[in-house]
Design a protein around this motif. Structure first.
Motif, PDB file in Angstrom:
ATOM      1  N   LYS A   1       0.998  -1.090   0.119  1.00  0.00           N
ATOM      2  CA  LYS A   1       0.011   0.256   0.453  1.00  0.00           C
ATOM      3  C   LYS A   1       0.712   1.057  -0.163  1.00  0.00           C
ATOM      4  CE  LYS A   1      -3.778  -2.300  -0.423  1.00  0.00           C
ATOM      5  NZ  LYS A   1      -4.322  -2.566   1.669  1.00  0.00           N
ATOM      6  N   ARG A   2       1.346   2.124  -1.611  1.00  0.00           N
ATOM      7  CA  ARG A   2       2.361   3.025  -1.290  1.00  0.00           C
ATOM      8  C   ARG A   2       2.113   4.155  -1.007  1.00  0.00           C
ATOM      9  NH1 ARG A   2       3.472   4.918  -7.054  1.00  0.00           N
ATOM     10  NH2 ARG A   2       1.402   4.573  -6.920  1.00  0.00           N
ATOM     11  N   HIS A   3       0.758   4.124  -0.722  1.00  0.00           N
ATOM     12  CA  HIS A   3       0.663   5.495  -0.102  1.00  0.00           C
ATOM     13  C   HIS A   3       0.768   5.747   1.429  1.00  0.00           C
ATOM     14  CE1 HIS A   3      -3.955   3.649   0.743  1.00  0.00           C
ATOM     15  NE2 HIS A   3      -3.707   4.443   1.238  1.00  0.00           N
ATOM     16  N   MET A   4       0.523   4.865   2.018  1.00  0.00           N
ATOM     17  CA  MET A   4       0.439   3.980   3.678  1.00  0.00           C
ATOM     18  C   MET A   4       1.652   4.096   3.819  1.00  0.00           C
ATOM     19  SD  MET A   4      -3.464   1.531   3.998  1.00  0.00           S
ATOM     20  CE  MET A   4      -2.832   1.399   6.203  1.00  0.00           C
ATOM     21  N   MET A   5       2.145   4.014   3.037  1.00  0.00           N
ATOM     22  CA  MET A   5       3.567   3.284   3.612  1.00  0.00           C
ATOM     23  C   MET A   5       4.631   4.724   3.221  1.00  0.00           C
ATOM     24  SD  MET A   5       4.247   0.204   4.057  1.00  0.00           S
ATOM     25  CE  MET A   5       6.800   0.049   3.686  1.00  0.00           C
ATOM     26  N   THR A   6       3.959   5.547   2.583  1.00  0.00           N
ATOM     27  CA  THR A   6       4.631   6.656   2.525  1.00  0.00           C
ATOM     28  C   THR A   6       4.632   8.295   3.467  1.00  0.00           C
ATOM     29  OG1 THR A   6       4.458   6.629  -0.261  1.00  0.00           O
ATOM     30  CG2 THR A   6       4.741   8.905   0.639  1.00  0.00           C
ATOM     31  N   ASP A   7       2.889   7.926   3.840  1.00  0.00           N
ATOM     32  CA  ASP A   7       2.772   8.630   4.842  1.00  0.00           C
ATOM     33  C   ASP A   7       3.397   8.378   5.906  1.00  0.00           C
ATOM     34  OD1 ASP A   7       0.992  10.798   6.204  1.00  0.00           O
ATOM     35  OD2 ASP A   7       0.043   8.508   7.774  1.00  0.00           O
ATOM     36  N   ILE A   8       3.905   6.767   6.666  1.00  0.00           N
ATOM     37  CA  ILE A   8       4.435   6.005   7.588  1.00  0.00           C
ATOM     38  C   ILE A   8       5.446   6.864   7.746  1.00  0.00           C
ATOM     39  CG2 ILE A   8       5.754   3.993   8.468  1.00  0.00           C
ATOM     40  CD1 ILE A   8       3.102   2.622   7.834  1.00  0.00           C
ATOM     41  N   PHE A   9       6.339   6.736   6.695  1.00  0.00           N
ATOM     42  CA  PHE A   9       7.785   6.688   6.422  1.00  0.00           C
ATOM     43  C   PHE A   9       8.541   8.314   6.369  1.00  0.00           C
ATOM     44  CE2 PHE A   9       7.424   2.667   6.649  1.00  0.00           C
ATOM     45  CZ  PHE A   9       7.879   1.793   7.710  1.00  0.00           C
ATOM     46  N   ASN A  10       7.191   8.772   5.871  1.00  0.00           N
ATOM     47  CA  ASN A  10       7.813  10.364   4.704  1.00  0.00           C
ATOM     48  C   ASN A  10       7.260  11.495   5.299  1.00  0.00           C
ATOM     49  OD1 ASN A  10       9.381   9.608   2.544  1.00  0.00           O
ATOM     50  ND2 ASN A  10       8.847  10.436   1.370  1.00  0.00           N
ATOM     51  N   ASN A  11       6.401  11.356   6.311  1.00  0.00           N
ATOM     52  CA  ASN A  11       5.520  11.906   7.120  1.00  0.00           C
ATOM     53  C   ASN A  11       6.337  12.457   8.291  1.00  0.00           C
ATOM     54  OD1 ASN A  11       3.821  13.366   8.755  1.00  0.00           O
ATOM     55  ND2 ASN A  11       2.492  11.909   8.018  1.00  0.00           N
ATOM     56  N   PRO A  12       6.326  13.859   7.854  1.00  0.00           N
ATOM     57  CA  PRO A  12       7.511  13.918   9.307  1.00  0.00           C
ATOM     58  C   PRO A  12       6.741  13.821  10.907  1.00  0.00           C
ATOM     59  CG  PRO A  12       7.499  15.865   7.678  1.00  0.00           C
ATOM     60  CD  PRO A  12       6.359  15.034   7.337  1.00  0.00           C
ATOM     61  N   ALA A  13       5.405  14.079  10.512  1.00  0.00           N
ATOM     62  CA  ALA A  13       4.505  13.919  12.141  1.00  0.00           C
ATOM     63  C   ALA A  13       4.856  12.732  12.399  1.00  0.00           C
ATOM     64  CB  ALA A  13       3.627  14.689  12.171  1.00  0.00           C
ATOM     65  N   LYS A  14       4.567  10.942  11.852  1.00  0.00           N
ATOM     66  CA  LYS A  14       4.763  10.009  12.405  1.00  0.00           C
ATOM     67  C   LYS A  14       6.093   9.789  13.273  1.00  0.00           C
ATOM     68  CE  LYS A  14       0.486   9.365  10.488  1.00  0.00           C
ATOM     69  NZ  LYS A  14       0.498   8.738   9.572  1.00  0.00           N
ATOM     70  N   PRO A  15       6.625   8.479  13.898  1.00  0.00           N
ATOM     71  CA  PRO A  15       7.650   8.096  14.951  1.00  0.00           C
ATOM     72  C   PRO A  15       8.631   7.448  13.657  1.00  0.00           C
ATOM     73  CG  PRO A  15       5.245   7.039  15.581  1.00  0.00           C
ATOM     74  CD  PRO A  15       5.197   7.843  14.161  1.00  0.00           C
ATOM     75  N   PHE A  16       8.077   6.768  12.584  1.00  0.00           N
ATOM     76  CA  PHE A  16       9.076   6.404  11.993  1.00  0.00           C
ATOM     77  C   PHE A  16       9.901   7.326  10.860  1.00  0.00           C
ATOM     78  CE2 PHE A  16       7.324   2.189  13.395  1.00  0.00           C
ATOM     79  CZ  PHE A  16       8.775   1.506  13.380  1.00  0.00           C
ATOM     80  N   TYR A  17       9.530   8.508  10.589  1.00  0.00           N
ATOM     81  CA  TYR A  17      10.073   9.753   9.689  1.00  0.00           C
ATOM     82  C   TYR A  17      11.734   9.009  10.260  1.00  0.00           C
ATOM     83  CZ  TYR A  17      11.070  13.874   7.767  1.00  0.00           C
ATOM     84  OH  TYR A  17      11.319  15.511   6.679  1.00  0.00           O
ATOM     85  N   ARG A  18      12.171   9.065   9.384  1.00  0.00           N
ATOM     86  CA  ARG A  18      13.760   9.302   8.556  1.00  0.00           C
ATOM     87  C   ARG A  18      13.528   8.021   9.236  1.00  0.00           C
ATOM     88  NH1 ARG A  18      15.496  15.359   9.073  1.00  0.00           N
ATOM     89  NH2 ARG A  18      15.129  16.111   6.835  1.00  0.00           N
ATOM     90  N   PHE A  19      13.483   7.059   9.091  1.00  0.00           N
ATOM     91  CA  PHE A  19      13.937   6.070  10.171  1.00  0.00           C
ATOM     92  C   PHE A  19      15.318   5.739   9.621  1.00  0.00           C
ATOM     93  CE2 PHE A  19      13.716   1.285  11.054  1.00  0.00           C
ATOM     94  CZ  PHE A  19      14.263   1.194  12.430  1.00  0.00           C
ATOM     95  N   GLY A  20      15.347   5.398   7.791  1.00  0.00           N
ATOM     96  CA  GLY A  20      16.148   5.120   7.675  1.00  0.00           C
ATOM     97  C   GLY A  20      16.287   4.963   6.476  1.00  0.00           C
ATOM     98  N   ASP A  21      16.879   4.643   5.140  1.00  0.00           N
ATOM     99  CA  ASP A  21      17.340   4.876   3.690  1.00  0.00           C
ATOM    100  C   ASP A  21      15.669   4.319   3.165  1.00  0.00           C
ATOM    101  OD1 ASP A  21      17.903   6.419   1.273  1.00  0.00           O
ATOM    102  OD2 ASP A  21      18.960   3.715   1.482  1.00  0.00           O
TER     103      ASP A  21
END
Length: 383
Positions: free
Chosen positions: A197-217
């Motif tokens: 689910k691309r939009h969900m994955m993008t929101d989890i990892f690219n959203n500065p408000a989410k915990p996993f923002y900048r979790f890795g590459d």
């Protein structure tokens, strides 16, 4: 008769894996160097095959690395996830089932696991916990790979497929914070997280408000190039004692817009119905078979859409760009500008359409062919 060299519907074998050299090299380097990695792309673009290929290479050449792939597709809640996570980590920590069974006393401080093993330990090993106690001691499970790694001098690489499914769990926002808080401190564990689910994955990892923002590459998987597909298809035919005409081999990735799943599927159908040499006639027959085989899925997808959403897809199919203009809204009965904006977002989030170079297009090329046939009576026969 030889087996088809073209695989779809499952992760592909090493033989059928094609032309992801750059992505493979990058993912391999990341995982071996302890860089957490997230892979984002549309459905059926080969994420799982890429991960399995790289993990297979690591397992063969780096015996000190304990690798784990967990598919979260059927996991329904936090407790199921934690039990599955614990089971796979314990299994990967040793090749001896006796050590799995003795690990309960060694590695758990507060939780008391119920470990059981059947006739075939690889398929009949289970880990169970009292769920009330599990909720109180989530940290013991989330830190389990790091705990075992420190005690036994190991390193883990843990890959979680369909990671976005965790977002459907009750209490996920708090659970997400715990995942990030514990995993980011791990020194001997590297994580690879990916999902369909691309939009969900993008929101989890690219959203500065989410915990996993900048979790890795973050790796944004791209389509395989046309020329590489052509070479791969030619080789597949040749290796199985068949040939394919130049025009025929060139049209397969073109009509499927380099979509990994469908290029493999159309190549397989073409290979399957051809005798010695595949021509455009075989590709056309294969294309009809492919679209017909997928029609029930497409029909079901359409049935879940509103009339204005279907009309929006009609406008996309006709290459419209000004969706909120009065002319386009009236021509396709799109409703108000607010409806247009809402339907666009819904269709993008459902991975039915995507924005490419400021234009909208179908994500699924075979669905687009079926849609055009159903609503515009457009033939998809290749001349």
């Amino acid at each position: 008769m030889k087996d088809s060299p073209f695989i779809y519907g499952t992760t592909v074998s090493e033989y059928s894996f094609t032309n992801r050299e750059n992505e493979s090299a990058k993912l391999l380097s990341n995982l071996l160097n302890g860089i957490n990695t997230t892979i984002i792309s549309p459905r059926r673009w080969g994420k799982s095959s890429l991960v399995e290929k790289v993990i297979g290479d690591i397992s063969k050449s780096h015996k000190n690395k304990r690798t784990i792939i967990i598919d979260l597709f059927s996991v329904g809640n936090q407790e199921e996830f934690l039990e599955m996570f614990a089971k796979e980590v314990i299994k990967a920590s040793s090749s001896k089932w006796e050590e799995w069974m003795s690990s309960g006393k060694e590695i758990f401080q507060r939780l008391i696991p119920k470990l059981s093993v059947g006739i075939d330990p690889n398929s009949d090993f289970s880990v169970r916990f009292d769920w009330e106690e599990l909720r109180k001691n989530v940290d013991e499970i989330l830190n389990l790979p790091e705990t075992i790694a420190e005690k036994r001098g190991l390193e883990f690489i843990i890959c979680l497929d369909e990671f976005q499914n965790l977002a459907s769990f009750s209490g996920y926002p708090e659970f997400e914070k715990k995942l990030r808080a514990y995993w980011q401190r791990h020194k001997s564990v590297t994580y690879c997280l990916y999902g369909s689910k691309r939009h969900m994955m993008t929101d989890i990892f690219n959203n500065p408000a989410k915990p996993f923002y900048r979790f890795g590459d973050i790796m944004l998987l791209q389509k395989i190039e046309t020329l590489k597909w052509i070479s791969f298809i030619k080789e597949g035919f040749s290796n199985t004692g068949k040939e394919i005409e130049t025009m025929a081999v060139e049209i397969i990735p073109k009509v499927m817009k380099n979509h990994s799943w469908y290029v493999q599927q159309l190549a397989h159908y073409t290979w399957n119905i051809s005798q010695d040499i595949a021509t455009i006639d075989e590709v056309n027959a294969a294309l009809r078979e492919l679209v017909n085989a997928n029609s029930p899925l497409y029909q079901k997808e359409i049935e879940n859409l509103s009339s204005t959403q279907i009309n929006f897809l009609k406008a996309v199919s006709m290459r419209e760009t000004q969706f909120t203009s009065t002319i386009v809204m009236q021509k396709y009965s799109l409703g108000t500008p607010r409806n247009v904006s809402k339907n666009k977002t819904i269709l993008i989030n459902a991975d039915i359409i995507q924005e490419v170079n400021k234009n909208l297009e179908f994500v699924d090329p075979a669905f687009e062919l079926w849609f055009n046939k159903q609503f515009f009576n457009k033939s998809f026969t290749i001349d």
